[in-house]
Design a protein around this motif. Sequence first.
Motif, PDB file in Angstrom:
ATOM      1  N   ILE A 177       8.406  13.671 -15.071  1.00 30.01           N
ATOM      2  CA  ILE A 177       9.314  13.063 -14.096  1.00 30.01           C
ATOM      3  C   ILE A 177       9.728  11.704 -14.639  1.00 30.01           C
ATOM      4  CG2 ILE A 177       9.657  12.333 -11.707  1.00 30.01           C
ATOM      5  CD1 ILE A 177       7.275  14.152 -10.924  1.00 30.01           C
ATOM      6  N   ASP A 178      10.992  11.611 -15.056  1.00 25.07           N
ATOM      7  CA  ASP A 178      11.479  10.384 -15.688  1.00 25.07           C
ATOM      8  C   ASP A 178      13.003  10.390 -15.611  1.00 25.07           C
ATOM      9  OD1 ASP A 178      12.269   8.392 -17.690  1.00 25.07           O
ATOM     10  OD2 ASP A 178      10.203   8.519 -18.418  1.00 25.07           O
ATOM     11  N   ASP A 179      13.598   9.262 -15.276  1.00 27.91           N
ATOM     12  CA  ASP A 179      15.046   9.190 -15.137  1.00 27.91           C
ATOM     13  C   ASP A 179      15.773   8.965 -16.463  1.00 27.91           C
ATOM     14  OD1 ASP A 179      13.888   6.524 -15.026  1.00 27.91           O
ATOM     15  OD2 ASP A 179      15.907   5.799 -14.588  1.00 27.91           O
ATOM     16  N   GLU A 180      15.054   8.696 -17.531  1.00 28.65           N
ATOM     17  CA  GLU A 180      15.677   8.503 -18.847  1.00 28.65           C
ATOM     18  C   GLU A 180      15.846   9.875 -19.507  1.00 28.65           C
ATOM     19  OE1 GLU A 180      13.972   5.325 -21.281  1.00 28.65           O
ATOM     20  OE2 GLU A 180      12.928   4.645 -19.471  1.00 28.65           O
ATOM     21  N   GLU A 181      17.009  10.472 -19.289  1.00 30.54           N
ATOM     22  CA  GLU A 181      17.234  11.864 -19.672  1.00 30.54           C
ATOM     23  C   GLU A 181      17.007  12.134 -21.161  1.00 30.54           C
ATOM     24  OE1 GLU A 181      20.388  15.495 -18.956  1.00 30.54           O
ATOM     25  OE2 GLU A 181      20.912  13.478 -18.280  1.00 30.54           O
ATOM     26  N   ALA A 182      17.541  11.291 -22.033  1.00 30.14           N
ATOM     27  CA  ALA A 182      17.372  11.519 -23.475  1.00 30.14           C
ATOM     28  C   ALA A 182      15.896  11.471 -23.861  1.00 30.14           C
ATOM     29  CB  ALA A 182      18.163  10.489 -24.275  1.00 30.14           C
ATOM     30  N   PHE A 183      15.169  10.501 -23.319  1.00 31.74           N
ATOM     31  CA  PHE A 183      13.744  10.367 -23.614  1.00 31.74           C
ATOM     32  C   PHE A 183      12.971  11.593 -23.138  1.00 31.74           C
ATOM     33  CE2 PHE A 183       9.566   9.290 -21.782  1.00 31.74           C
ATOM     34  CZ  PHE A 183       8.887   8.936 -22.932  1.00 31.74           C
ATOM     35  N   VAL A 184      13.183  11.970 -21.894  1.00 34.90           N
ATOM     36  CA  VAL A 184      12.359  13.019 -21.294  1.00 34.90           C
ATOM     37  C   VAL A 184      12.698  14.400 -21.859  1.00 34.90           C
ATOM     38  CG1 VAL A 184      13.719  13.522 -19.212  1.00 34.90           C
ATOM     39  CG2 VAL A 184      11.234  13.647 -19.131  1.00 34.90           C
ATOM     40  N   THR A 185      13.957  14.665 -22.204  1.00 34.06           N
ATOM     41  CA  THR A 185      14.270  15.968 -22.798  1.00 34.06           C
ATOM     42  C   THR A 185      13.719  16.066 -24.223  1.00 34.06           C
ATOM     43  OG1 THR A 185      16.495  15.199 -23.381  1.00 34.06           O
ATOM     44  CG2 THR A 185      16.273  16.469 -21.351  1.00 34.06           C
ATOM     45  N   THR A 186      13.734  14.958 -24.945  1.00 38.02           N
ATOM     46  CA  THR A 186      13.115  14.952 -26.279  1.00 38.02           C
ATOM     47  C   THR A 186      11.617  15.183 -26.162  1.00 38.02           C
ATOM     48  OG1 THR A 186      14.807  13.483 -27.164  1.00 38.02           O
ATOM     49  CG2 THR A 186      12.720  13.571 -28.356  1.00 38.02           C
ATOM     50  N   LEU A 187      10.984  14.529 -25.195  1.00 42.64           N
ATOM     51  CA  LEU A 187       9.548  14.711 -24.970  1.00 42.64           C
ATOM     52  C   LEU A 187       9.250  16.158 -24.606  1.00 42.64           C
ATOM     53  CD1 LEU A 187       6.847  13.225 -24.853  1.00 42.64           C
ATOM     54  CD2 LEU A 187       7.365  12.636 -22.476  1.00 42.64           C
ATOM     55  N   GLN A 188      10.071  16.741 -23.748  1.00 44.70           N
ATOM     56  CA  GLN A 188       9.899  18.141 -23.370  1.00 44.70           C
ATOM     57  C   GLN A 188       9.966  19.046 -24.604  1.00 44.70           C
ATOM     58  OE1 GLN A 188      13.200  19.869 -21.228  1.00 44.70           O
ATOM     59  NE2 GLN A 188      11.884  21.438 -20.293  1.00 44.70           N
ATOM     60  N   GLU A 189      10.970  18.839 -25.444  1.00 43.46           N
ATOM     61  CA  GLU A 189      11.119  19.656 -26.647  1.00 43.46           C
ATOM     62  C   GLU A 189       9.918  19.512 -27.575  1.00 43.46           C
ATOM     63  OE1 GLU A 189      14.807  18.272 -28.287  1.00 43.46           O
ATOM     64  OE2 GLU A 189      16.003  19.210 -26.701  1.00 43.46           O
ATOM     65  N   ARG A 190       9.433  18.298 -27.738  1.00 43.28           N
ATOM     66  CA  ARG A 190       8.297  18.070 -28.628  1.00 43.28           C
ATOM     67  C   ARG A 190       7.025  18.726 -28.075  1.00 43.28           C
ATOM     68  NH1 ARG A 190       7.901  12.114 -30.643  1.00 43.28           N
ATOM     69  NH2 ARG A 190       6.767  13.128 -32.317  1.00 43.28           N
ATOM     70  N   LEU A 191       6.851  18.698 -26.770  1.00 43.26           N
ATOM     71  CA  LEU A 191       5.690  19.360 -26.168  1.00 43.26           C
ATOM     72  C   LEU A 191       5.803  20.880 -26.308  1.00 43.26           C
ATOM     73  CD1 LEU A 191       5.350  17.130 -22.997  1.00 43.26           C
ATOM     74  CD2 LEU A 191       3.621  17.386 -24.793  1.00 43.26           C
ATOM     75  N   GLU A 192       6.997  21.419 -26.068  1.00 43.53           N
ATOM     76  CA  GLU A 192       7.184  22.864 -26.178  1.00 43.53           C
ATOM     77  C   GLU A 192       6.985  23.352 -27.609  1.00 43.53           C
ATOM     78  OE1 GLU A 192      10.992  23.425 -24.273  1.00 43.53           O
ATOM     79  OE2 GLU A 192      10.037  23.631 -22.300  1.00 43.53           O
ATOM     80  N   MET A 193       7.375  22.541 -28.601  1.00 42.76           N
ATOM     81  CA  MET A 193       7.146  22.908 -30.002  1.00 42.76           C
ATOM     82  C   MET A 193       5.649  23.001 -30.305  1.00 42.76           C
ATOM     83  SD  MET A 193      10.177  20.775 -32.047  1.00 42.76           S
ATOM     84  CE  MET A 193       8.952  19.810 -32.836  1.00 42.76           C
ATOM     85  N   ARG A 194       4.834  22.343 -29.504  1.00 43.45           N
ATOM     86  CA  ARG A 194       3.384  22.364 -29.691  1.00 43.45           C
ATOM     87  C   ARG A 194       2.686  23.335 -28.735  1.00 43.45           C
ATOM     88  NH1 ARG A 194       5.594  17.795 -31.326  1.00 43.45           N
ATOM     89  NH2 ARG A 194       4.661  16.565 -32.990  1.00 43.45           N
ATOM     90  N   GLY A 195       3.458  24.208 -28.084  1.00 46.83           N
ATOM     91  CA  GLY A 195       2.881  25.274 -27.275  1.00 46.83           C
ATOM     92  C   GLY A 195       2.686  24.973 -25.809  1.00 46.83           C
ATOM     93  N   PHE A 196       3.169  23.831 -25.330  1.00 48.75           N
ATOM     94  CA  PHE A 196       3.034  23.489 -23.921  1.00 48.75           C
ATOM     95  C   PHE A 196       4.222  24.024 -23.135  1.00 48.75           C
ATOM     96  CE2 PHE A 196       0.408  20.416 -26.023  1.00 48.75           C
ATOM     97  CZ  PHE A 196      -0.654  20.216 -25.156  1.00 48.75           C
ATOM     98  N   SER A 197       3.990  24.328 -21.878  1.00 44.27           N
ATOM     99  CA  SER A 197       5.062  24.635 -20.946  1.00 44.27           C
ATOM    100  C   SER A 197       5.395  23.318 -20.253  1.00 44.27           C
ATOM    101  CB  SER A 197       4.583  25.663 -19.923  1.00 44.27           C
ATOM    102  OG  SER A 197       5.504  25.763 -18.864  1.00 44.27           O
ATOM    103  N   ALA A 198       6.617  22.817 -20.470  1.00 47.53           N
ATOM    104  CA  ALA A 198       7.002  21.527 -19.899  1.00 47.53           C
ATOM    105  C   ALA A 198       8.319  21.658 -19.156  1.00 47.53           C
ATOM    106  CB  ALA A 198       7.121  20.483 -21.005  1.00 47.53           C
ATOM    107  N   ARG A 199       8.332  21.153 -17.930  1.00 48.02           N
ATOM    108  CA  ARG A 199       9.549  21.104 -17.121  1.00 48.02           C
ATOM    109  C   ARG A 199       9.922  19.648 -16.901  1.00 48.02           C
ATOM    110  NH1 ARG A 199       8.214  23.742 -11.771  1.00 48.02           N
ATOM    111  NH2 ARG A 199       6.200  22.818 -12.185  1.00 48.02           N
TER     112      ARG A 199
END
Length: 127
Positions: free
Chosen positions: A9-31
């Motif tokens: 949960i973060d309003d900085e869209e570029a930051f949080v979508t990059t974080l989501q992608e990096r977590l998913e690349m490591r096998g996490f389910s991130a929304r």
Amino acid sequence: MDEPSILLIDDEEAFVTTLQERLEMRGFSARVALDGQSGLDMIAEDPPDVIVLDLRMPGISGVEVLRRIRKQWPGLPVIMLSGHGSDMDFETCVHLGAAMYHKKPLDINTLIESVRTVTQGNQHPQR
């Protein structure tokens, strides 16, 4: 063992979508939720294993979201993130039950370690 599911949960869209992608690349389910109310709605619909929550957001602040999470889902681990947090913010978040508190920018490996720690029940409030 499956990795924990994470709600960011973060309003900085570029930051949080990059974080989501990096977590998913490591096998996490991130929304992602881009504001506090959307995050609360997503928790109610499908609670994650852990929440990563920005401290300062327009509308409902991270502190207020944390308060509401504690009332409705008291056992749900929350890791606070802040780019502008103070010692007082840290103390407030710990008092409200945040499992951990990190400052941005945050190394992805540090976040992953924190997620695993809080979901295994080994957490104690720390920065």
